[in-house]
Scaffold this active site. Structure first.
Site, PDB file in Angstrom:
ATOM      1  N   ASP A  30       0.858  -1.191   0.000  1.00 31.97           N
ATOM      2  CA  ASP A  30       0.000   0.000   0.000  1.00 31.97           C
ATOM      3  C   ASP A  30       0.891   1.238   0.000  1.00 31.97           C
ATOM      4  O   ASP A  30       1.877   1.319   0.734  1.00 31.97           O
ATOM      5  CB  ASP A  30      -0.912  -0.003   1.238  1.00 31.97           C
ATOM      6  N   GLY A  92     -16.015   3.323   3.230  1.00 33.44           N
ATOM      7  CA  GLY A  92     -14.694   3.934   3.119  1.00 33.44           C
ATOM      8  C   GLY A  92     -13.850   3.395   1.978  1.00 33.44           C
ATOM      9  O   GLY A  92     -12.629   3.549   1.980  1.00 33.44           O
ATOM     10  N   HIS A  99     -10.430  -5.351  -3.220  1.00 31.87           N
ATOM     11  CA  HIS A  99      -9.104  -5.710  -2.700  1.00 31.87           C
ATOM     12  C   HIS A  99      -9.194  -6.014  -1.219  1.00 31.87           C
ATOM     13  O   HIS A  99     -10.011  -5.433  -0.505  1.00 31.87           O
ATOM     14  CB  HIS A  99      -8.083  -4.591  -2.949  1.00 31.87           C
ATOM     15  N   HIS A 101      -7.061  -5.795   2.252  1.00 31.85           N
ATOM     16  CA  HIS A 101      -5.881  -5.240   2.913  1.00 31.85           C
ATOM     17  C   HIS A 101      -5.344  -6.330   3.852  1.00 31.85           C
ATOM     18  O   HIS A 101      -6.124  -6.957   4.573  1.00 31.85           O
ATOM     19  CB  HIS A 101      -6.249  -4.050   3.799  1.00 31.85           C
TER      20      HIS A 101
END
Ligand code: AMP
Length: 116
Positions: A30, A92, A99, A101
């Site tokens: 990220d 959010g 995806h 995280h």
């Protein structure tokens, strides 16, 4: 999808710090990490979010999910990790390409959020 930033990473138009790739998925760091280790597990197929999954995606999602521990272990998170999926504006989600995280190690922003 032509203007999707993660599709551009998938097809090499935009650089990313990739840590794993196969025919179905790509994993990269990220750009704005919220933990010591923070990577994104991204299907190569453009799927907007959890909300737009169809039955055709079942095998792909099973594969991604099963690979989370393998990826985390590869990144040194043998003792465990956090997994997060943001869905839609209310959830959010900033990038409208599904995806996961994976977060682990020393937490920075996540820990700060928890303490507020
Ligand atoms: P989400 O809110 O779940 O959609 O999260 C999107 C994540 O993508 C954020 O944590 C961003 O920091 C990350 N991100 C956005 N653009 C890039 C990029 N070009 N390379 C790596 N990560 C990115």
């Amino acid at each position: 999808m032509s203007n999707c930033i993660f599709c551009k990473i998938v097809n090499g138009e935009i650089a990313a710090q990739k840590v794993f790739e196969d025919k179905d998925m790509v994993v990269f760091h990220d750009i704005n990490p919220a933990a010591e280790v923070h990577v994104l597990v991204v299907p190569k197929k453009h799927i907007e979010s959890l909300s737009t999954l169809t039955d055709k995606d079942n095998d792909l999602i099973a594969k991604l999910t099963q690979n989370l521990t393998k990826v985390a272990t590869m990144l040194g998170l043998e003792t465990g990790f956090k997994t997060l999926i943001n869905t839609g504006e209310g959830g959010g989600q900033l990038v409208p390409h599904l995806h996961y995280h994976i977060l682990g190690g020393k937490l920075t922003k996540l820990q700060a959020l928890k303490n507020t």
